[in-house]
Design an enzyme around this catalytic site. Structure first.
Site, PDB file in Angstrom:
ATOM      1  N   HIS A   1     101.371  36.740 -13.078  1.00 32.29           N
ATOM      2  CA  HIS A   1     101.445  35.327 -12.709  1.00 32.29           C
ATOM      3  C   HIS A   1     100.612  35.144 -11.445  1.00 32.29           C
ATOM      4  O   HIS A   1     101.041  35.544 -10.358  1.00 32.29           O
ATOM      5  CB  HIS A   1     102.900  34.905 -12.486  1.00 32.29           C
ATOM      6  CG  HIS A   1     103.113  33.440 -12.677  1.00 32.29           C
ATOM      7  ND1 HIS A   1     104.230  32.781 -12.255  1.00 32.29           N
ATOM      8  CD2 HIS A   1     102.334  32.495 -13.269  1.00 32.29           C
ATOM      9  CE1 HIS A   1     104.139  31.497 -12.576  1.00 32.29           C
ATOM     10  NE2 HIS A   1     102.994  31.304 -13.187  1.00 32.29           N
TER      11      HIS A   1
ATOM     12  N   GLU B   1     102.364  33.849 -24.404  1.00 31.95           N
ATOM     13  CA  GLU B   1     101.388  33.462 -23.387  1.00 31.95           C
ATOM     14  C   GLU B   1     100.882  34.671 -22.622  1.00 31.95           C
ATOM     15  O   GLU B   1     101.652  35.573 -22.276  1.00 31.95           O
ATOM     16  CB  GLU B   1     102.028  32.454 -22.430  1.00 31.95           C
ATOM     17  CG  GLU B   1     101.030  31.871 -21.455  1.00 31.95           C
ATOM     18  CD  GLU B   1     101.621  30.784 -20.567  1.00 31.95           C
ATOM     19  OE1 GLU B   1     100.874  30.258 -19.726  1.00 31.95           O
ATOM     20  OE2 GLU B   1     102.825  30.474 -20.702  1.00 31.95           O
TER      21      GLU B   1
ATOM     22  N   ASN C   1     105.022  32.092 -20.197  1.00 28.65           N
ATOM     23  CA  ASN C   1     104.791  33.286 -19.357  1.00 28.65           C
ATOM     24  C   ASN C   1     105.538  34.492 -19.918  1.00 28.65           C
ATOM     25  O   ASN C   1     106.354  35.124 -19.244  1.00 28.65           O
ATOM     26  CB  ASN C   1     105.203  33.019 -17.911  1.00 28.65           C
ATOM     27  CG  ASN C   1     104.232  32.080 -17.200  1.00 28.65           C
ATOM     28  OD1 ASN C   1     103.197  31.712 -17.764  1.00 28.65           O
ATOM     29  ND2 ASN C   1     104.552  31.680 -15.991  1.00 28.65           N
TER      30      ASN C   1
END
Length: 781
Positions: A377, A362, A333
């Site tokens: 997210h 990512e 992330n």
């Protein structure tokens, strides 16, 4: 209640005297930096008004000025009750100075100002960027060029010069009345400033020894005498005396002997004359091909005297093997700056990860407004950034630290239309960097990092009915189809996330656009359905992602099978769903079974990230480290959970002596707080090798603590072991405070007397904080 009397007002002549003295000190520090009479340095010392930019509505004029120490910058603040310390930041805290609109803040809030007047200061820690606008192009250039010169010249100073600069700055700070003399009280204040507690008797004894003039104040030569006493390294004098003659010279022949016998340097005969030329400050000694005590100390403090093998700072491993044969520095992330639930997303996070050597980043992609995909997210309150901005940041910073390939790991949640936009952004922004066809027609195994230099690969889903992804363009008649959805955000163990998923309703499949599918060549994401049947081998380009718990279970139960799988296939590991605080797992257990893409939260400091950065400082900080031979051999029987006899390398005995520490930083900035340091040595590797041992605590001395303690470790699998040195401030009632650490692969250890240059919590080097150790490695019988 204590009352404070008003400070007496200085006369004009006193003010002029202090101003002239400050100018002289600044000039001296400029000379020490190698910037005598530099026009940019002079401008920074004078200071200037700059516009500080925080938001679209917050843009205010503030005065900025380089202090006379040429190490700190003072910034004006209008905040009430702001402490003087908070108005100063150190040049050492600056990671980068960027001209123009090169940060998110400048992009958003300063587009109306010409780029040539704008610049940003990027800090090493988690501090926010400082976005500034100068009144003219000349002023901006003075700041950008001046700061760049100071940073470059500070970094090129040797340890002795850094120490001298630091001590003289502390002496100046302790000289409260600025009379260039040091009273006994000022001497005691100075000792506290440099992190050492000395009782009144010892302080007075040092003072009287140096006060040759008996004037109750030290000045000039007496201060230099005090400096020499303070910086004396008796432990190094003792080593030097063993190899030097009565006149205080170590001959080249004796230096060869020391390098060969003690330092285990194989090229001692060639190295010795070069070291004398490089580090000996005494011209007479240099001409006589000999070394003085000062030259010997400078050698031991240099890169040649470092515990880390300097030849490993360059790319020295074979880079022509298949991609799956390397450990790859990888981030989880990557867009997040803080936690996984509410923290900010930022392109700056990609820049930080890439400049730390990360090679796999990512991107969690979702539909955005105006048909422009965003990254955040999913199901959380983390902020959003544009997909195109992240791709631009990756393009600009992908190859600044390493020339080897970057993998973009896509987690795609977008509609077909916005997937097409994603593909278009990648092709138009990355252009030739984006790999869209096999390298040299390679269709049977991965190409090597060498073949993929300067290329960006996409990891993602592929249309199942499409031809082999290593075929250019695949089946042109296919527009889109359903593929299985990989949704790592949905695995988070958080009630609000679970509620959000229930309300939205989640499908196990996703319609994939052919345009996005076509960007995937060597990294096709597939679900893991068990290790392959040898009679029906899976295609090498198919790779799976595993949560840490699933990967650890496979490593525990099927270690050898996992290793064999990882010889031909890439495996990506990511943190468990309960790590919503962005904490990390230990990467070593996954490296031990050959997993390549072990993704950590780069924004979170701690033991796991220290070990990670320790592994990847090897091989020239390239982000690729070749796995040991037994993790690349298809016939391997190695299992890290059950080590038997095999070709895993010779078992080693590590004999280690922690001798002393130098200039350890204060943890608590309070003037009266002195650290009580202790050192812990940890081994991270296979389970049998994991171990730690610690020294005693040295009370009230962070300046030059002495331990002289020996430890022995037996290392079963040296190729997988890392050694971590941690220094903490001991506290009997609460958790010890972190001071500094250094981690390196066991195979990068140098033997003999070595200095360890400590790193901060965020992995940045301290300017002069070191440990002095002795290392000896022997084969076990």
């Amino acid at each position: 209640m204590q009352c404070f009397g008003r400070q007496p007002k200085r006369t004009v002549s006193q003010e002029n005297f202090l101003r002239e003295q400050s100018r002289r000190v600044a000039a001296l520090n400029g000379v020490r930096l190698g910037l005598k009479d530099d026009k940019d340095l002079k401008f920074l010392l004078k200071g200037s008004q700059l516009l500080k930019v925080k938001s679209g509505s917050w843009r205010k004029e503030r005065f900025y000025k380089l202090q006379e120490d040429c190490k700190t910058i003072w910034q004006e603040s209008k905040k009430v009750l702001r402490s003087p310390e908070s108005q100063i930041f150190s040049i050492e805290d600056i990671r980068d100075v960027r001209s123009g609109h090169k940060t998110e803040g400048m992009e958003k809030y300063a587009k109306d100002v010409p780029e040539y007047r704008c610049f940003s200061i990027i800090f090493k820690d988690q501090r926010k960027n400082l976005d500034l606008i100068a009144s003219s192009e000349d002023d901006a250039n003075h700041w950008i060029s001046g700061l760049a010169k100071i940073i470059a010249h500070s970094n090129s100073m040797n340890q002795k010069q850094k120490l001298q600069h630091w001590i003289h700055t502390c002496l100046r700070k302790a000289d409260k009345n600025k009379d260039n003399k040091m009273s006994l009280k000022e001497l005691k204040d100075f000792l506290k400033e440099v992190n050492i507690e000395v009782d009144d008797y010892h302080a007075k004894k040092i003072f009287q020894h140096c006060d040759k003039s008996k004037t109750e104040a030290l000045e000039d030569d007496e201060i230099e005498e005090f400096y020499k006493i303070l910086t004396e390294r008796k432990e190094i004098d003792k080593i030097f005396q063993k190899y030097s003659d009565t006149e205080g010279f170590m001959s080249c022949q004796n230096l060869v002997r020391f390098l060969y016998e003690t330092q285990q340097e194989e090229d001692a005969v060639v190295a010795a004359p070069a070291l004398i030329q490089r580090y000996e400050p005494n011209e007479r000694a240099k001409r006589g091909n000999a070394m003085t005590k000062d030259g010997f100390l400078m050698y031991l403090l240099s890169d040649d005297g470092n515990i880390f093998n300097s030849s490993h700072r360059k790319i020295y491993q074979d880079m022509t093997q298949p991609l799956s044969h390397y450990f790859v520095s990888s981030s989880h992330n990557t867009y997040l700056m803080e936690d996984q639930l509410t923290g900010p997303s930022s392109t700056e996070a990609y820049i930080r990860a890439l400049t730390k050597g990360c090679r796999c980043v990512e991107l969690d992609c979702w539909d955005g407004p105006n048909s422009d995909p965003v990254i955040y997210h999913g199901y959380t309150l983390t902020s959003k950034i544009l997909f195109s901005d992240a791709i631009k940041a990756i393009k600009n910073y992908a190859f600044k630290t390493s020339p080897y390939p970057v993998i973009i790991s896509l987690e795609n949640h977008c509609s077909v239309d916005q997937q097409k936009v994603m593909a278009q952004h990648m092709r138009t922004i990355l252009q030739d960097m984006l790999l869209v066809a096999p390298v040299d027609g390679n269709k049977s195994q991965f190409p090597s990092p060498e073949q993929l230099k300067g290329k960006i690969l996409v990891k993602g889903k592929k249309l199942s009915r499409q031809d082999d992804p290593t075929e250019t363009n695949g089946n042109n008649n296919l527009d889109a189809e359903d593929v299985s959805d990989e949704d790592e955000a949905a695995e988070m163990e958080d009630e609000s996330v679970k509620t959000e998923i229930e309300q939205k309703g989640k499908s196990d499949t996703l319609k994939l656009a052919k345009e996005l599918s076509d960007t995937v060549v060597y990294c096709k994401s597939v679900h893991f359905n068990g290790f392959e049947d040898p009679s029906h081998p899976r295609a090498f380009y198919e790779m799976s992602s595993f949560t840490e718990s699933k990967a650890l279970k496979l490593a525990q139960e099927s270690g050898t099978s996992f290793i064999q799988h990882n010889i031909r296939h890439l495996s990506r590991i990511y943190p468990a769903g309960w790590r919503t605080d962005s904490s990390n797992y230990s990467p070593t257990d996954l490296w031990n079974v050959g997993c390549q893409i072990v993704a950590l939260n780069f924004q979170t400091a701690g033991t796991e990230m220290d070990v990670y950065q320790g592994r990847f400082q090897d091989n020239g900080f390239s982000g690729y480290v070749l796995k040991p031979e037994f993790l690349r051999d298809e016939q391997t029987k190695f299992n890290p959970k059950s080590i038997t006899e095999g070709t895993w390398g010779t078992k080693k005995k590590l004999l280690l002596k922690i001798i002393s520490g130098q200039q350890l930083p204060k943890v608590n900035k309070s003037k009266n707080s002195i650290v009580d340091p202790k050192v812990t040595v940890e081994i991270h590797g296979v389970q049998q090798d994991n171990n730690k041992k610690q020294t005693k605590v040295i009370e009230n001395n962070g300046f030059n603590p002495k331990w002289d303690e020996e430890f022995t470790f037996v290392i079963e699998i040296p190729a997988l072991a890392l050694v971590r040195f941690v220094v903490e401030d001991f506290d009997m009632s609460t958790k010890n405070d972190f001071i500094g650490q250094y981690t390196l692969p066991f195979t990068s250890l140098k033997q003999g007397y070595r200095h360890i240059h400590l790193l901060t919590k965020n992995g940045d080097p301290y300017s002069s904080s070191t440990l002095f150790v002795y290392i000896n490695i022997q084969d076990c019988d």
